[in-house]
Design a protein around this motif. Structure first.
Motif, PDB file in Angstrom:
ATOM      1  N   ILE A  81       9.989  37.085  55.972  1.00 17.67           N
ATOM      2  CA  ILE A  81       9.912  37.252  54.524  1.00 17.67           C
ATOM      3  C   ILE A  81       9.853  35.866  53.883  1.00 17.67           C
ATOM      4  CG2 ILE A  81      11.056  38.190  52.452  1.00 17.67           C
ATOM      5  CD1 ILE A  81      10.163  40.332  54.498  1.00 17.67           C
ATOM      6  N   CYS A  82       8.884  35.665  53.018  1.00 17.72           N
ATOM      7  CA  CYS A  82       8.701  34.372  52.349  1.00 17.72           C
ATOM      8  C   CYS A  82       9.916  34.050  51.483  1.00 17.72           C
ATOM      9  CB  CYS A  82       7.436  34.405  51.496  1.00 17.72           C
ATOM     10  SG  CYS A  82       7.134  32.886  50.575  1.00 17.72           S
ATOM     11  N   GLU A  83      10.430  32.848  51.626  1.00 15.33           N
ATOM     12  CA  GLU A  83      11.594  32.420  50.843  1.00 15.33           C
ATOM     13  C   GLU A  83      11.248  32.168  49.377  1.00 15.33           C
ATOM     14  OE1 GLU A  83      13.465  29.089  52.799  1.00 15.33           O
ATOM     15  OE2 GLU A  83      14.070  30.314  54.520  1.00 15.33           O
ATOM     16  N   ASN A  84       9.967  32.015  49.067  1.00 15.18           N
ATOM     17  CA  ASN A  84       9.554  31.770  47.679  1.00 15.18           C
ATOM     18  C   ASN A  84       9.240  33.066  46.935  1.00 15.18           C
ATOM     19  OD1 ASN A  84       9.853  29.019  47.911  1.00 15.18           O
ATOM     20  ND2 ASN A  84       7.688  28.609  48.189  1.00 15.18           N
ATOM     21  N   CYS A  85       8.322  33.861  47.486  1.00 18.94           N
ATOM     22  CA  CYS A  85       7.834  35.043  46.760  1.00 18.94           C
ATOM     23  C   CYS A  85       8.415  36.356  47.275  1.00 18.94           C
ATOM     24  CB  CYS A  85       6.310  35.092  46.795  1.00 18.94           C
ATOM     25  SG  CYS A  85       5.616  35.423  48.432  1.00 18.94           S
ATOM     26  N   THR A  88       5.979  39.602  52.622  1.00 18.57           N
ATOM     27  CA  THR A  88       5.899  39.475  54.074  1.00 18.57           C
ATOM     28  C   THR A  88       4.951  38.344  54.458  1.00 18.57           C
ATOM     29  OG1 THR A  88       6.301  41.837  54.315  1.00 18.57           O
ATOM     30  CG2 THR A  88       5.361  40.704  56.212  1.00 18.57           C
ATOM     31  N   ILE A  89       5.399  37.512  55.386  1.00 18.94           N
ATOM     32  CA  ILE A  89       4.561  36.436  55.922  1.00 18.94           C
ATOM     33  C   ILE A  89       3.624  37.049  56.948  1.00 18.94           C
ATOM     34  CG2 ILE A  89       4.540  34.263  57.226  1.00 18.94           C
ATOM     35  CD1 ILE A  89       7.364  33.719  56.112  1.00 18.94           C
ATOM     36  N   ASN A  90       2.357  36.684  56.888  1.00 16.19           N
ATOM     37  CA  ASN A  90       1.343  37.199  57.806  1.00 16.19           C
ATOM     38  C   ASN A  90       1.786  37.021  59.256  1.00 16.19           C
ATOM     39  OD1 ASN A  90      -1.115  36.762  59.591  1.00 16.19           O
ATOM     40  ND2 ASN A  90      -2.089  37.559  57.735  1.00 16.19           N
ATOM     41  N   ALA A 100       8.152  29.654  60.416  1.00 19.08           N
ATOM     42  CA  ALA A 100       7.641  29.599  59.042  1.00 19.08           C
ATOM     43  C   ALA A 100       8.634  30.227  58.073  1.00 19.08           C
ATOM     44  CB  ALA A 100       6.295  30.310  58.953  1.00 19.08           C
ATOM     45  N   LYS A 101       8.876  29.524  56.963  1.00 18.70           N
ATOM     46  CA  LYS A 101       9.805  29.999  55.936  1.00 18.70           C
ATOM     47  C   LYS A 101       9.069  30.602  54.747  1.00 18.70           C
ATOM     48  CE  LYS A 101      12.838  26.102  56.843  1.00 18.70           C
ATOM     49  NZ  LYS A 101      13.455  24.920  56.240  1.00 18.70           N
ATOM     50  N   ILE A 102       7.816  30.146  54.563  1.00 18.57           N
ATOM     51  CA  ILE A 102       7.049  30.617  53.420  1.00 18.57           C
ATOM     52  C   ILE A 102       5.651  31.056  53.860  1.00 18.57           C
ATOM     53  CG2 ILE A 102       8.313  29.231  51.729  1.00 18.57           C
ATOM     54  CD1 ILE A 102       6.064  27.215  51.748  1.00 18.57           C
ATOM     55  N   CYS A 103       5.051  31.908  53.040  1.00 13.05           N
ATOM     56  CA  CYS A 103       3.703  32.411  53.339  1.00 13.05           C
ATOM     57  C   CYS A 103       2.660  31.331  53.017  1.00 13.05           C
ATOM     58  CB  CYS A 103       3.438  33.686  52.545  1.00 13.05           C
ATOM     59  SG  CYS A 103       3.342  33.439  50.758  1.00 13.05           S
ATOM     60  N   LEU A 104       1.445  31.569  53.462  1.00 10.57           N
ATOM     61  CA  LEU A 104       0.377  30.586  53.235  1.00 10.57           C
ATOM     62  C   LEU A 104       0.056  30.418  51.753  1.00 10.57           C
ATOM     63  CD1 LEU A 104      -2.106  31.265  56.164  1.00 10.57           C
ATOM     64  CD2 LEU A 104      -0.680  29.264  55.800  1.00 10.57           C
ATOM     65  N   LYS A 105       0.134  31.498  51.002  1.00 15.60           N
ATOM     66  CA  LYS A 105      -0.155  31.412  49.568  1.00 15.60           C
ATOM     67  C   LYS A 105       0.829  30.453  48.887  1.00 15.60           C
ATOM     68  CE  LYS A 105      -0.908  34.289  45.513  1.00 15.60           C
ATOM     69  NZ  LYS A 105      -0.889  35.649  44.954  1.00 15.60           N
TER      70      LYS A 105
END
Length: 110
Positions: A81-85, A88-90, A100-105
């Motif tokens: 799970i993205c820490e920013n938004c 779900t992280i891909n 990875a802590k955040i998604c690409l977006k």
């Protein structure tokens, strides 16, 4: 798997600090030869090598901390799970970069 890989790489250049959990200390080169002292140029090379290894150790240690945090998230829930938004992280991103802590977006916004 990633944790084991990072720990193996760290073991080549550093030792665990027994006083601080999760901390590693870069191994300092041995300046003494069995036949006597090293010449200044060789000693300078070893100091330079130590500085390079220290930087590498720092990067590996930070990566290991991120992997350990990701493993904690797996145990407690919240991994992927993205820490920013909070989306779900891909899964492909997590396959390539499991810590990875955040998604690409969100990464693109940084």
């Amino acid at each position: 798997k990633r944790k084991k890989e990072l720990e193996e790489n760290l073991t080549l250049i550093a030792e665990r600090d027994p006083k601080i959990e999760g901390d590693w200390d870069t191994k300092f080169p041995d300046f003494n030869k069995s036949s006597g002292e090293k010449v200044s140029e060789e000693a300078a090379d070893e100091v330079e090598e130590y500085e390079n290894l220290k930087a590498t150790e720092h990067v590996l240690e930070l990566s290991l901390q991120d992997v350990n945090k990701a493993l904690e998230k797996m145990e407690k829930g919240g991994y992927g799970i993205c820490e920013n938004c909070q989306k779900t992280i891909n899964s492909f991103r997590l396959e390539i970069f499991p810590e990875a802590k955040i998604c690409l977006k969100c990464k693109k916004v940084e």
